[in-house]
Motif scaffolding. Structure first.
Motif, PDB file in Angstrom:
ATOM      1  N   LYS A  66      20.409  11.974  -6.954  1.00 30.26           N
ATOM      2  CA  LYS A  66      19.877  10.606  -6.962  1.00 30.26           C
ATOM      3  C   LYS A  66      20.567   9.774  -5.892  1.00 30.26           C
ATOM      4  CE  LYS A  66      17.676   7.152  -9.070  1.00 30.26           C
ATOM      5  NZ  LYS A  66      16.928   6.474  -8.048  1.00 30.26           N
ATOM      6  N   GLN A  67      21.882   9.910  -5.781  1.00 31.60           N
ATOM      7  CA  GLN A  67      22.610   9.170  -4.744  1.00 31.60           C
ATOM      8  C   GLN A  67      22.163   9.591  -3.350  1.00 31.60           C
ATOM      9  OE1 GLN A  67      26.722   9.943  -5.564  1.00 31.60           O
ATOM     10  NE2 GLN A  67      26.868   8.393  -7.170  1.00 31.60           N
ATOM     11  N   ILE A  68      21.955  10.874  -3.147  1.00 28.08           N
ATOM     12  CA  ILE A  68      21.507  11.375  -1.845  1.00 28.08           C
ATOM     13  C   ILE A  68      20.148  10.779  -1.502  1.00 28.08           C
ATOM     14  CG2 ILE A  68      20.703  13.443  -0.620  1.00 28.08           C
ATOM     15  CD1 ILE A  68      22.941  14.983  -2.069  1.00 28.08           C
ATOM     16  N   GLN A  69      19.232  10.752  -2.463  1.00 26.53           N
ATOM     17  CA  GLN A  69      17.915  10.183  -2.211  1.00 26.53           C
ATOM     18  C   GLN A  69      18.006   8.700  -1.890  1.00 26.53           C
ATOM     19  OE1 GLN A  69      15.606  11.143  -5.665  1.00 26.53           O
ATOM     20  NE2 GLN A  69      15.063  13.188  -4.926  1.00 26.53           N
ATOM     21  N   ASP A  70      18.863   7.972  -2.616  1.00 25.55           N
ATOM     22  CA  ASP A  70      19.032   6.548  -2.340  1.00 25.55           C
ATOM     23  C   ASP A  70      19.566   6.326  -0.928  1.00 25.55           C
ATOM     24  OD1 ASP A  70      18.121   5.960  -4.865  1.00 25.55           O
ATOM     25  OD2 ASP A  70      20.137   5.674  -5.723  1.00 25.55           O
ATOM     26  N   ILE A  71      20.528   7.122  -0.513  1.00 24.42           N
ATOM     27  CA  ILE A  71      21.105   6.988   0.821  1.00 24.42           C
ATOM     28  C   ILE A  71      20.066   7.332   1.887  1.00 24.42           C
ATOM     29  CG2 ILE A  71      22.801   7.974   2.412  1.00 24.42           C
ATOM     30  CD1 ILE A  71      24.709   8.152  -0.025  1.00 24.42           C
ATOM     31  N   GLU A  72      19.273   8.385   1.648  1.00 21.19           N
ATOM     32  CA  GLU A  72      18.228   8.748   2.607  1.00 21.19           C
ATOM     33  C   GLU A  72      17.198   7.633   2.733  1.00 21.19           C
ATOM     34  OE1 GLU A  72      16.739  12.497   1.242  1.00 21.19           O
ATOM     35  OE2 GLU A  72      18.322  13.633   2.276  1.00 21.19           O
ATOM     36  N   ASN A  73      16.831   7.007   1.612  1.00 24.78           N
ATOM     37  CA  ASN A  73      15.895   5.879   1.668  1.00 24.78           C
ATOM     38  C   ASN A  73      16.487   4.721   2.461  1.00 24.78           C
ATOM     39  OD1 ASN A  73      13.977   7.232   0.190  1.00 24.78           O
ATOM     40  ND2 ASN A  73      14.606   6.360  -1.765  1.00 24.78           N
ATOM     41  N   HIS A  74      17.760   4.439   2.240  1.00 28.87           N
ATOM     42  CA  HIS A  74      18.426   3.362   2.969  1.00 28.87           C
ATOM     43  C   HIS A  74      18.464   3.668   4.471  1.00 28.87           C
ATOM     44  CE1 HIS A  74      21.068  -0.008   3.688  1.00 28.87           C
ATOM     45  NE2 HIS A  74      21.925   0.796   4.311  1.00 28.87           N
ATOM     46  N   VAL A  75      18.723   4.920   4.824  1.00 30.88           N
ATOM     47  CA  VAL A  75      18.749   5.320   6.241  1.00 30.88           C
ATOM     48  C   VAL A  75      17.367   5.120   6.860  1.00 30.88           C
ATOM     49  CG1 VAL A  75      18.965   7.322   7.762  1.00 30.88           C
ATOM     50  CG2 VAL A  75      20.714   6.893   6.047  1.00 30.88           C
ATOM     51  N   GLN A  76      16.316   5.491   6.141  1.00 31.40           N
ATOM     52  CA  GLN A  76      14.954   5.316   6.663  1.00 31.40           C
ATOM     53  C   GLN A  76      14.636   3.835   6.870  1.00 31.40           C
ATOM     54  OE1 GLN A  76      12.839   7.569   7.776  1.00 31.40           O
ATOM     55  NE2 GLN A  76      14.304   9.178   7.304  1.00 31.40           N
ATOM     56  N   GLU A  77      15.035   3.010   5.921  1.00 29.68           N
ATOM     57  CA  GLU A  77      14.814   1.565   6.058  1.00 29.68           C
ATOM     58  C   GLU A  77      15.583   1.014   7.256  1.00 29.68           C
ATOM     59  OE1 GLU A  77      15.935  -0.187   2.350  1.00 29.68           O
ATOM     60  OE2 GLU A  77      14.283   0.763   1.258  1.00 29.68           O
ATOM     61  N   GLN A  78      16.808   1.486   7.449  1.00 27.96           N
ATOM     62  CA  GLN A  78      17.621   1.011   8.571  1.00 27.96           C
ATOM     63  C   GLN A  78      17.017   1.460   9.897  1.00 27.96           C
ATOM     64  OE1 GLN A  78      20.243  -1.022   7.849  1.00 27.96           O
ATOM     65  NE2 GLN A  78      20.217  -1.461  10.044  1.00 27.96           N
ATOM     66  N   LYS A  79      16.504   2.687   9.963  1.00 27.83           N
ATOM     67  CA  LYS A  79      15.861   3.168  11.186  1.00 27.83           C
ATOM     68  C   LYS A  79      14.642   2.317  11.518  1.00 27.83           C
ATOM     69  CE  LYS A  79      17.228   8.039  11.194  1.00 27.83           C
ATOM     70  NZ  LYS A  79      16.748   9.438  11.100  1.00 27.83           N
TER      71      LYS A  79
END
Length: 120
Positions: A66-79
């Motif tokens: 779950k943490q990995i998915q949250d971080i990946e979503n945050h990275v996509q938003e930042q990109k």
């Protein structure tokens, strides 16, 4: 007659031997011994401990995923945000816009004072 008598005697002795053999009664099964009970309880406790350990491990794996998915979503938003900002920089750094802003502020274009810088 003597042979007949011996045969009869032999048959009689054999019948006595067969009759004398006591029949072995099947052994009665006693209940579970205390040692067996202890082993059974220890085995069940071991199974329970292993089951609880497996469940807790799966729960922690789920949390990490779950943490990995949250971080990946945050990275996509930042990109996406970075791409939008790069597009804004491109729009704001156009020559026409810079010239318009400079004219608003009272600056004049002097061709003799312009220096060209090459990117290397």
């Amino acid at each position: 007659m003597e042979n007949l008598a011996r045969k009869a005697e032999r048959n009689y002795v054999q019948q006595e031997r067969q009759a004398v053999k006591p029949k072995v009664a099947p052994a009665k099964r006693r209940g579970i011994t205390p040692g067996e009970k202890i082993l059974g309880i220890l085995f069940m406790a071991f199974i329970c401990v292993v089951a609880v350990k497996m469940v807790s491990t799966q729960a922690s794996i789920y949390g990490v995923n779950k943490q990995i998915q949250d971080i990946e979503n945050h990275v996509q938003e930042q990109k996406k945000s970075n791409a939008d900002l790069k597009m804004q920089v491109g729009e704001l750094s156009r020559f026409e816009r810079i010239k318009t802003e400079a004219n608003k502020l009272g600056l004049k274009l002097n061709e003799n004072n312009v220096k060209v810088v090459d990117k290397k």
